[in-house]
Design a protein around this motif. Sequence first.
Motif, mmCIF file in Angstrom:
data_model
loop_
_atom_site.group_PDB
_atom_site.id
_atom_site.type_symbol
_atom_site.label_atom_id
_atom_site.label_comp_id
_atom_site.label_asym_id
_atom_site.label_seq_id
_atom_site.Cartn_x
_atom_site.Cartn_y
_atom_site.Cartn_z
ATOM 1 N N ALA A 82 69.126 39.954 -38.231
ATOM 2 C CA ALA A 82 67.751 40.104 -38.122
ATOM 3 C C ALA A 82 67.010 39.162 -36.933
ATOM 4 O O ALA A 82 67.203 37.961 -37.232
ATOM 5 N N THR A 83 66.451 39.985 -36.124
ATOM 6 C CA THR A 83 65.900 38.884 -34.910
ATOM 7 C C THR A 83 64.259 39.125 -35.132
ATOM 8 O O THR A 83 63.614 40.316 -34.933
ATOM 9 N N VAL A 84 63.726 38.011 -34.890
ATOM 10 C CA VAL A 84 62.169 37.945 -34.844
ATOM 11 C C VAL A 84 62.027 37.145 -33.565
ATOM 12 O O VAL A 84 62.425 36.091 -33.413
ATOM 13 N N THR A 85 61.220 37.770 -32.713
ATOM 14 C CA THR A 85 60.730 37.321 -31.314
ATOM 15 C C THR A 85 59.369 37.467 -31.263
ATOM 16 O O THR A 85 58.753 38.377 -31.453
ATOM 17 N N ILE A 86 58.865 36.070 -30.741
ATOM 18 C CA ILE A 86 57.470 35.920 -30.306
ATOM 19 C C ILE A 86 57.501 35.757 -28.755
ATOM 20 O O ILE A 86 57.965 34.891 -28.534
ATOM 21 N N GLU A 87 56.568 36.449 -28.205
ATOM 22 C CA GLU A 87 56.474 36.451 -26.638
ATOM 23 C C GLU A 87 55.225 35.486 -26.254
ATOM 24 O O GLU A 87 54.358 35.904 -26.871
ATOM 25 N N ASP A 88 55.736 34.475 -25.652
ATOM 26 C CA ASP A 88 54.477 33.426 -25.438
ATOM 27 C C ASP A 88 54.039 33.670 -24.219
ATOM 28 O O ASP A 88 53.028 32.753 -23.929
ATOM 29 N N ALA B 32 55.928 47.592 -21.932
ATOM 30 C CA ALA B 32 56.429 46.534 -22.406
ATOM 31 C C ALA B 32 57.587 45.927 -21.480
ATOM 32 O O ALA B 32 57.897 46.574 -20.481
ATOM 33 N N HIS B 33 58.276 44.878 -21.705
ATOM 34 C CA HIS B 33 59.324 44.228 -20.987
ATOM 35 C C HIS B 33 60.366 43.629 -21.645
ATOM 36 O O HIS B 33 61.096 42.771 -21.031
ATOM 37 N N ILE B 34 60.378 43.558 -22.737
ATOM 38 C CA ILE B 34 61.245 42.979 -23.824
ATOM 39 C C ILE B 34 61.726 43.967 -24.565
ATOM 40 O O ILE B 34 60.878 44.675 -25.186
ATOM 41 N N CYS B 35 63.150 44.358 -24.734
ATOM 42 C CA CYS B 35 63.495 45.065 -25.789
ATOM 43 C C CYS B 35 64.520 44.477 -26.684
ATOM 44 O O CYS B 35 64.983 43.174 -26.397
ATOM 45 N N HIS B 36 64.799 44.863 -27.829
ATOM 46 C CA HIS B 36 65.972 44.328 -28.681
ATOM 47 C C HIS B 36 67.073 44.935 -28.685
ATOM 48 O O HIS B 36 66.956 46.506 -29.053
ATOM 49 N N LEU B 37 68.138 44.326 -27.843
ATOM 50 C CA LEU B 37 69.500 45.064 -27.676
ATOM 51 C C LEU B 37 70.248 45.074 -28.915
ATOM 52 O O LEU B 37 70.734 43.765 -29.070
ATOM 53 N N GLY B 38 70.891 46.153 -29.475
ATOM 54 C CA GLY B 38 71.604 46.003 -30.560
ATOM 55 C C GLY B 38 73.119 46.366 -30.098
ATOM 56 O O GLY B 38 73.244 47.479 -29.281
ATOM 57 N N THR B 50 65.885 41.083 -24.787
ATOM 58 C CA THR B 50 66.482 41.341 -23.400
ATOM 59 C C THR B 50 65.323 42.037 -22.608
ATOM 60 O O THR B 50 64.655 42.872 -23.158
ATOM 61 N N ALA B 51 65.287 41.138 -21.437
ATOM 62 C CA ALA B 51 64.603 42.061 -20.331
ATOM 63 C C ALA B 51 64.961 43.200 -19.745
ATOM 64 O O ALA B 51 66.287 43.289 -19.989
ATOM 65 N N TYR B 52 64.058 44.145 -19.511
ATOM 66 C CA TYR B 52 64.717 45.386 -19.324
ATOM 67 C C TYR B 52 63.594 46.168 -18.111
ATOM 68 O O TYR B 52 62.663 45.655 -18.128
ATOM 69 N N ALA B 53 64.068 47.262 -17.655
ATOM 70 C CA ALA B 53 63.309 48.162 -16.756
ATOM 71 C C ALA B 53 63.741 49.547 -16.908
ATOM 72 O O ALA B 53 65.045 49.711 -16.940
ATOM 73 N N ARG B 54 62.860 50.465 -16.848
ATOM 74 C CA ARG B 54 63.215 51.834 -16.464
ATOM 75 C C ARG B 54 63.145 52.206 -15.006
ATOM 76 O O ARG B 54 62.165 51.970 -14.271
ATOM 77 N N VAL B 84 62.465 49.293 -28.497
ATOM 78 C CA VAL B 84 61.125 48.606 -27.728
ATOM 79 C C VAL B 84 60.008 49.043 -28.669
ATOM 80 O O VAL B 84 59.746 50.209 -28.918
ATOM 81 N N THR B 85 59.478 47.896 -29.416
ATOM 82 C CA THR B 85 58.318 48.049 -30.329
ATOM 83 C C THR B 85 57.110 47.515 -29.615
ATOM 84 O O THR B 85 57.042 46.451 -29.357
ATOM 85 N N ILE B 86 55.808 48.198 -29.691
ATOM 86 C CA ILE B 86 54.656 47.458 -29.241
ATOM 87 C C ILE B 86 53.742 47.770 -30.687
ATOM 88 O O ILE B 86 53.649 48.863 -31.396
ATOM 89 N N GLU B 87 53.285 46.515 -31.029
ATOM 90 C CA GLU B 87 52.498 46.465 -32.316
ATOM 91 C C GLU B 87 51.251 46.458 -32.015
ATOM 92 O O GLU B 87 50.610 45.929 -31.273
ATOM 93 N N ASP B 88 50.437 47.648 -32.572
ATOM 94 C CA ASP B 88 49.045 47.896 -32.463
ATOM 95 C C ASP B 88 47.924 47.446 -33.420
ATOM 96 O O ASP B 88 47.025 47.514 -33.047
#
Lengths: 210, 210
Positions: A82-88, B32-38, B50-54, B84-88
């Motif tokens: 379980a990974t929780v990330t807060i981007e600052d 976004a620019h951070i993904c959660h890479l499993g 992890t940083a990423y780009a398309r 990649v999750t964006i919380e709205d």
Amino acid sequence: MNFAPTPRTTSLRSPEKLRYDKATAYDVLDAAHICHLGYVHDGTPRVLPTAYARIDDRLYFHGSTGSRAFLSARDEGVEVCATVTIEDGIVFARSWFHHSVNYRCVMAHGRARLVQDPDRRLQALAAMIDTLADGRSADSRPPSAKELAQTAVLELALTEVSVKVRRGGPNDDAEDLSLPHWAGHLPLATVAGEPVPDTGIGVRPPPYLP
Amino acid sequence: MNFAPTPRTTSLRSPEKLRYDKATAYDVLDAAHICHLGYVHDGTPRVLPTAYARIDDRLYFHGSTGSRAFLSARDEGVEVCATVTIEDGIVFARSWFHHSVNYRCVMAHGRARLVQDPDRRLQALAAMIDTLADGRSADSRPPSAKELAQTAVLELALTEVSVKVRRGGPNDDAEDLSLPHWAGHLPLATVAGEPVPDTGIGVRPPPYLP
């Protein structure tokens, strides 16, 4: 109090960013309400954004009893990360290489198990509601028996946990400091807008909303 | 254009939230620019921010050549799930059960492979810098040979992809609508603060920063 490092919570690189103190880990866990829950299904990784809450030294996740992650936890539990990330913020260095992101990240590893005890399940679900807004569980309808039957709650003991924190400006190489590029960092924050009332609901939000 | 659904990108529940159109998926990935890479290591899941780009129909990640994820990709690539999750926003329903989160989430599955081609590596790294701020790669120093040797770039073809989107207010049950609890949603957004210049850097940020 510190978590004891294990092979999964030590890093082959950037060990200077790694910490194991519970205080920092719990501050991060308590500041967010979505984690990325990793598990293995048919040999391949899955990463699911999931609501969670912390109670003492345990993390709780909830999901549908029909979802794959929760189905596979039915018998012996399920190995999760379980990974929780807060981007600052975003870090702009003179070199591409030293560009970075300021963040706080907690990673918790272990075997999550389905919670069977009815009181514990209800307590965990209340904590998840209160994670969204403090005091909200007392101001909304608790689950019916039918709703509870559709809801799976997973529990993960917080024993194998690491925290990574990156703060501040760029760490440029000395020979790059005279380059003509702007360098510094851009703080980022999540802010709440105006609450949007549902149809038939008064405009004035409850006091526990921002 | 749509991604073809596969067992990994279909859901046992909430199928109404699932979409497969490239336009929505790429909008989320580009916002976004951070993904959660499993990935799976020694049989257990790991989830790494992890940083990423398309670039077109491919996703690129970078990391240290010494990190576990990238080491294990050296030969035949590594099975990943990039989320990649964006919380709205947060959704407050009359019942606990219908509380929810508004979000946009892309999940991409597949085998990520190390990029060997030097031009492609450089192109991917530039895209990752420009993801942080559009135009930044032209206004900072490209990597030296030594830095390139320390940097691993992974490529994931975007073929097995799903998008989940939840928007708007609560979906309360009809019999709950008369309950006396506030209901609605609270929009959330990520905002940038004032840029913080590094030591020796002028206060005025470059035009590509907010």
